[in-house]
Design a protein around this motif. Sequence first.
Motif, mmCIF file in Angstrom:
data_model
loop_
_atom_site.group_PDB
_atom_site.id
_atom_site.type_symbol
_atom_site.label_atom_id
_atom_site.label_comp_id
_atom_site.label_asym_id
_atom_site.label_seq_id
_atom_site.Cartn_x
_atom_site.Cartn_y
_atom_site.Cartn_z
ATOM 1 N N SER A 31 91.696 -18.577 33.116
ATOM 2 C CA SER A 31 92.457 -18.012 34.225
ATOM 3 C C SER A 31 93.226 -16.758 33.830
ATOM 4 N N THR A 32 93.258 -16.442 32.534
ATOM 5 C CA THR A 32 94.041 -15.286 32.100
ATOM 6 C C THR A 32 93.433 -13.987 32.617
ATOM 7 N N ALA A 33 92.156 -13.775 32.266
ATOM 8 C CA ALA A 33 91.518 -12.518 32.653
ATOM 9 C C ALA A 33 91.474 -12.383 34.172
ATOM 10 N N SER A 34 91.192 -13.505 34.852
ATOM 11 C CA SER A 34 91.063 -13.388 36.299
ATOM 12 C C SER A 34 92.427 -13.275 36.972
ATOM 13 N N SER A 35 93.492 -13.340 36.207
ATOM 14 C CA SER A 35 94.821 -13.104 36.761
ATOM 15 C C SER A 35 95.364 -11.731 36.353
ATOM 16 N N PHE B 293 82.167 -14.246 33.058
ATOM 17 C CA PHE B 293 82.429 -14.774 34.391
ATOM 18 C C PHE B 293 83.898 -14.617 34.784
ATOM 19 N N ALA B 294 84.792 -14.856 33.843
ATOM 20 C CA ALA B 294 86.225 -14.768 34.150
ATOM 21 C C ALA B 294 86.587 -13.353 34.601
ATOM 22 N N LEU B 295 86.046 -12.352 33.894
ATOM 23 C CA LEU B 295 86.336 -10.966 34.272
ATOM 24 C C LEU B 295 85.708 -10.641 35.625
ATOM 25 N N GLN B 296 84.487 -11.147 35.850
ATOM 26 C CA GLN B 296 83.855 -10.922 37.156
ATOM 27 C C GLN B 296 84.744 -11.431 38.280
ATOM 28 N N LYS B 297 85.304 -12.615 38.060
ATOM 29 C CA LYS B 297 86.138 -13.215 39.102
ATOM 30 C C LYS B 297 87.416 -12.405 39.303
ATOM 31 N N GLY B 298 87.967 -11.914 38.195
ATOM 32 C CA GLY B 298 89.159 -11.083 38.305
ATOM 33 C C GLY B 298 88.883 -9.824 39.094
ATOM 34 N N ILE B 299 87.732 -9.211 38.819
ATOM 35 C CA ILE B 299 87.354 -7.986 39.523
ATOM 36 C C ILE B 299 87.130 -8.291 41.001
ATOM 37 N N GLN B 300 86.473 -9.432 41.245
ATOM 38 C CA GLN B 300 86.170 -9.802 42.636
ATOM 39 C C GLN B 300 87.456 -9.972 43.443
ATOM 40 N N ILE B 301 88.419 -10.651 42.856
ATOM 41 C CA ILE B 301 89.611 -10.982 43.631
ATOM 42 C C ILE B 301 90.535 -9.787 43.788
ATOM 43 N N SER B 302 90.388 -8.791 42.912
ATOM 44 C CA SER B 302 91.288 -7.638 43.001
ATOM 45 C C SER B 302 90.931 -6.721 44.167
ATOM 46 N N THR C 212 93.872 -18.495 46.191
ATOM 47 C CA THR C 212 92.990 -17.829 45.223
ATOM 48 C C THR C 212 91.598 -18.430 45.282
ATOM 49 N N GLY C 213 91.534 -19.767 45.289
ATOM 50 C CA GLY C 213 90.234 -20.436 45.305
ATOM 51 C C GLY C 213 89.432 -20.092 46.536
ATOM 52 N N VAL C 214 90.104 -20.075 47.684
ATOM 53 C CA VAL C 214 89.390 -19.789 48.930
ATOM 54 C C VAL C 214 88.901 -18.344 48.936
ATOM 55 N N ARG C 215 89.740 -17.460 48.425
ATOM 56 C CA ARG C 215 89.341 -16.056 48.384
ATOM 57 C C ARG C 215 88.121 -15.862 47.495
ATOM 58 N N LEU C 216 88.103 -16.578 46.366
ATOM 59 C CA LEU C 216 86.970 -16.456 45.459
ATOM 60 C C LEU C 216 85.702 -17.022 46.075
ATOM 61 N N SER C 217 85.860 -18.006 46.962
ATOM 62 C CA SER C 217 84.681 -18.695 47.491
ATOM 63 C C SER C 217 83.915 -17.845 48.486
ATOM 64 N N GLY C 218 84.564 -16.908 49.144
ATOM 65 C CA GLY C 218 83.883 -16.101 50.143
ATOM 66 C C GLY C 218 83.828 -16.753 51.512
ATOM 67 N N ALA C 219 84.419 -17.937 51.652
ATOM 68 C CA ALA C 219 84.428 -18.603 52.949
ATOM 69 C C ALA C 219 85.434 -17.927 53.874
ATOM 70 N N SER C 220 85.258 -18.122 55.197
ATOM 71 C CA SER C 220 86.234 -17.596 56.148
ATOM 72 C C SER C 220 87.460 -18.510 56.139
ATOM 73 N N VAL C 221 88.594 -17.946 56.454
ATOM 74 C CA VAL C 221 89.833 -18.722 56.427
ATOM 75 C C VAL C 221 90.569 -18.583 57.741
#
Lengths: 535, 695
Positions: free
Chosen positions: A202-206, A226-235, B350-359
């Motif tokens: 969870s560090t990198a993705s935070s 994968f962790a970095l991918q998730k961090g990039i995705q959420i940003s 965070t989990g929901v956002r990562l999942s790509g589902a609608s909220v």
Amino acid sequence: MADNSQALEPVLNYVNASLSYLYHSFLSIPGSSILIRYVRSSYQNDPLRTLLEIILLLFALRTILQSRTRADRAAKNYVQLSESEIDELVDDWVPEPLVAPLSPAEQAQLNALPIISGPAGPKVKLMQSGKTVLNLTSYNFAGLAGNEHIKEQAIGALRKYGVGSCGPPGFYGTIDVHMQLEQDLANFLGSESAIIYSQAFSTASSVIPAFCKRGDIIVADRGVSFALQKGIQISRTTVRWYDHNDLASLEEVLVSVEKEMKKKRAPLTRRFIVSEGVFENDGQMVDLPKLIELKQKFKYRLVLDESISFGSVGRTGRGLTELYNVPATHIDMLVGSMATGLNSAGGFCAGSHVVTEHQRDNGTAFVFSAALPALLAVSASEAIGILRDNPGCLRELVENVRVVRGVLDRLECIEIPSHPASPLIHIYVRNSPATLEVPNGIARKTNKSKPNSLVPADPDVFDIESEERLLQDVVDEALAQGVLISRVKRLRGQEALEPRPSIKIAVTAGLSRKETEKAAGVIRAALLKVLGKRR
Amino acid sequence: MAFPTSSGSSLFKLSKKSSQRFTPSAQEYLASLKAADDDALAREQARSHSPTPARESYAHTTGTNYAPSIASTPALSFASTAASTISTPTTHAAQLEEDDDPLLVPDTPPTSNDPPPTALHSEFGYCNNEQYRYTSSYRPGTSLLPQHQDPPMTILLATYISYLFLIAIGHMRDFFGKRFWPAYYKHLQPADGYAALNGDFDSFYTRRLKLRIVDCFSRPVTGVPGRTILMYNRVSPDFNVTFKLTGQLTRALNVSSYNYLGFAQATGGVADAADESIRRYGLSALGPRLEAGTQDLHQAAEALVARFLGMEDAMVVSMGFATNSTTLPAMVSRGSLVISDEYNHASIRTGVRLSGASVRLFKHNDMSSLEQILRESISQGQPRTHRPWKKILVVVEGLYSMEGTFIDLPGLMELKKRYHFYLYIDEAHSIGAIGPHGRGVCDYFGVDPREVNILMGTFTKSFGAAGGYIAGNKVLIDRLRTINHSFAYAESVSPPVLTQLTAAMASIMGVAPPLPPAAVGAPGTLIPASAPYVHPGPAPASILPQWMHLPPLLLSGQEGATRLRRLAFNSRYLSQGLRKLGFIIYGHRDSPIVPLLIFNPGKMPVFSRLMLAANTHPNAVPFVVVIVAYPATPLITSRVRFCMSASHTKADVDRLLRACDKVGDLLDLKHGIPKGERWTVEEVVDRAVELVKME
């Protein structure tokens, strides 16, 4: 007609009177004359403008009044339904199952996962067979697992702090040993400060979303973990990709971004390069000095994930900065893991005070999670102490890596993409013996990849299913001969770019040279047996 | 048992003996650290003097403990102080303490007739009065809608004006600061071709509002976060920009840690088991679960968690936050809809956002709002295409950590029957803390847990461990095991943490054999009459590791049952007591989280500092409290959040009520009920048992 206008006269008079009343009362509002003058003058210059402004005002009002959650209803394609129709639709709706059940093959795979009975370490006892096997799959690079000194200190911490921290760092979860560990990490790496998280993944993705916001730019390696991918995705940042571990490609992308920004006349935004030290996905190693040169030339900040290389690479395990003799202060956000390198738990980010303090307020996994248990922080501190004082343990690791590579490198049925100095060795099945491809694949790029797309110009071609089956056979064969290795478990379908199936060998200093030689021999024999049969 | 059971008073002196036992190792630890440390730290230490022997200051020396003069302590760097104070055993100071410190010695020490105490009073309070017990269970008919009482208009107005004022002053300071002290703003400005890492507008709230009260957050502590906690005193020479530790410690009553059942202990059966597990297993499983990071302990823990909850199967994840953020994407994806309570935790978001589902969000705990959204989304289908949703997942929390409200589970289950959605309950705060058997909201409301699709929870809170779990049917859990992020890529749970949670959970359940199930549950434990659901019985001894030897009180489940009932009493007593005193309290009366509304931003830090200073009345003890404000709460409703624990005694809650009463008068916080209906604090304390039984 005349009658009509006569009948309308009182109405018109009334309208007139009320309009003039409204006008006068409007005038009595202070500042209204300014507005009228403004409207008048603008009407003179451009009659359409007033209309446009009124429409704009109405639109703004509508947007303000419209709440977010009700947007669906106002949308054009909202279908007005009666209550009974809704009831019918509700009755008819059949959801998909929450998850698809495992296929028999998947179930068998899950059940066949090795379960370690007793402590994890260089030699483990397996629950299923009851046999003790050599372990070349667990992250135990420096051989710190089972270290008696660390255990003693951890027990001391347990007897002083209990186990759980029972709170996030903001609310009485900041224990003195956490501050000590942060200081130890910063001193060890030579960075200004550090911040610890309670799980490495969870560090990198935070860390990434704490700094990279919408409108910022990330230039990332196509092969990041994968962790970095998730961090990039959420940003939700604008992302440009460069070819995996290809710094020439990085430079091209940086130049193209620079051009693009100039063309758009975009304002100065935060720009980041995201890469790994030793790549988790294939064990390649980034050319850090060159990377830093590029970052400084183009004025980017560098997020470097050293989860694998910290505690395993360099004379005393400081990671790539030590290997290449680069000051850690040149890396803006150095992310690492205390679970892999230090055999404890949690992750960290080292950088300047500004960087770490910002995360204390904005790193979601830091703010909203309970702090690391004190005894794990103490054992991480102790592990750092051991690494710092005994460079010997990493000398053994380097020696063992050389041994394994010596045994495996010449095999024709496999490809090893990993850097010769990487203690994490990935093994691919070689597709056809004819193409002797250079693993670092810089040379033969025919056409250039598009930075906007994740898919490179000429992606590796491989058949996931058959390769995974072959590799699993190798793993099973090696296990039967007393060596525990693992096929890399991927979340197929969730990875941004499907990584090629591989076997992972995590070399450890916990095994002697002789044992490592033996284990490598077993793996070689298993590879030959399974893959040799194929041809 | 680690303790002599002859007499109670000797136990409370045990701290001194135990300090001798651990001091050498602690000193060795420091010595090795110091010897090995690199030049930078060595230089720092040479510069600074060794801190004065930690002499804890208490109420008797009021005033001096809160703001020690800076002159008395040499300029210590933050880090070097931390390093040196680790060596100071916390119990060293205890030797200097008077024997009647209420934080260390029970108010009514056990007589020879009483059962001897089983824990250090500083970690887990001694309270032998059977009257001070209660059973947490739902009484049908109690309203579950959040009862959010509004403050008087004057308070509301003052609060808005305060914020306006703070914002105006902040902007003024920025305006002049940028012109006269540009160095302070350097990191907020683009420099040298780099954009600022943190814009001055983005960080305005942090710099200009939070900084003023930042001394009330992230206070460094040491020792066990049990009934009491040791806090490092610190001072700020530059208005909260940096802090310096004075080298002194304050022991305070801890009403802030998530330690609902009081299992945060460094001594006792559970800690002994964790100790044993470090010796046997070391500290790490050395890898992700799917790549040889699975040990027998993980399997045992998962079996026990499933059994504890009454679910078919369960899996454990190494971090509570990640339990949500890495498994939600494995359940829903594009084309699915997540309907989430507006106050759900950041990890869920965070989990929901990562999942790509609608909220979509529904109003906090409002089932009619949820139903409306359900009807609309099922009938309308996906936006634009109107295709039916693949699946709908309703995500709620069992107990909301900022509100103290329970989910309206009975209402939700009725909706579930009608609308076929999947239900995900995050029991981070409720598991182990509520219900007659501590099994969380299902137990509390008497709902069969298997009717809920996914139960999620954490071990950080009630079990004194770390990490979290997901429980459901076997098909679901097996699938999740193969596709959740944590199992594939994150470290697995550390052995001592697993042992802590296993032992704590087993002692809530009781273990059978050796004792028959009838012995579980203390007298007075009642199951709601209408409940069709019977909670799962004691843990079969076969699940637990062979080497784990728990003391008889834990094995029988008696200790666990007592803790549950003590927690229920304390929670209800505090919640009811504060209401009777006139405060505005949110949440349900059985909730161990008790939010006290403060509203005005200026009152928050004062409340926190006054509670810690303990100088409002004689015999006061220091308290560490948690204050929460925007953005964790809506702007207007800043609050103090108390977390009750089974480790508190009735006398501790009395102290808390007295302190709140005084501070409440001082800060004008009593706007809950009219003056005539209020009770005096003495009345509340005297009629505690009656108060707890009131609706």
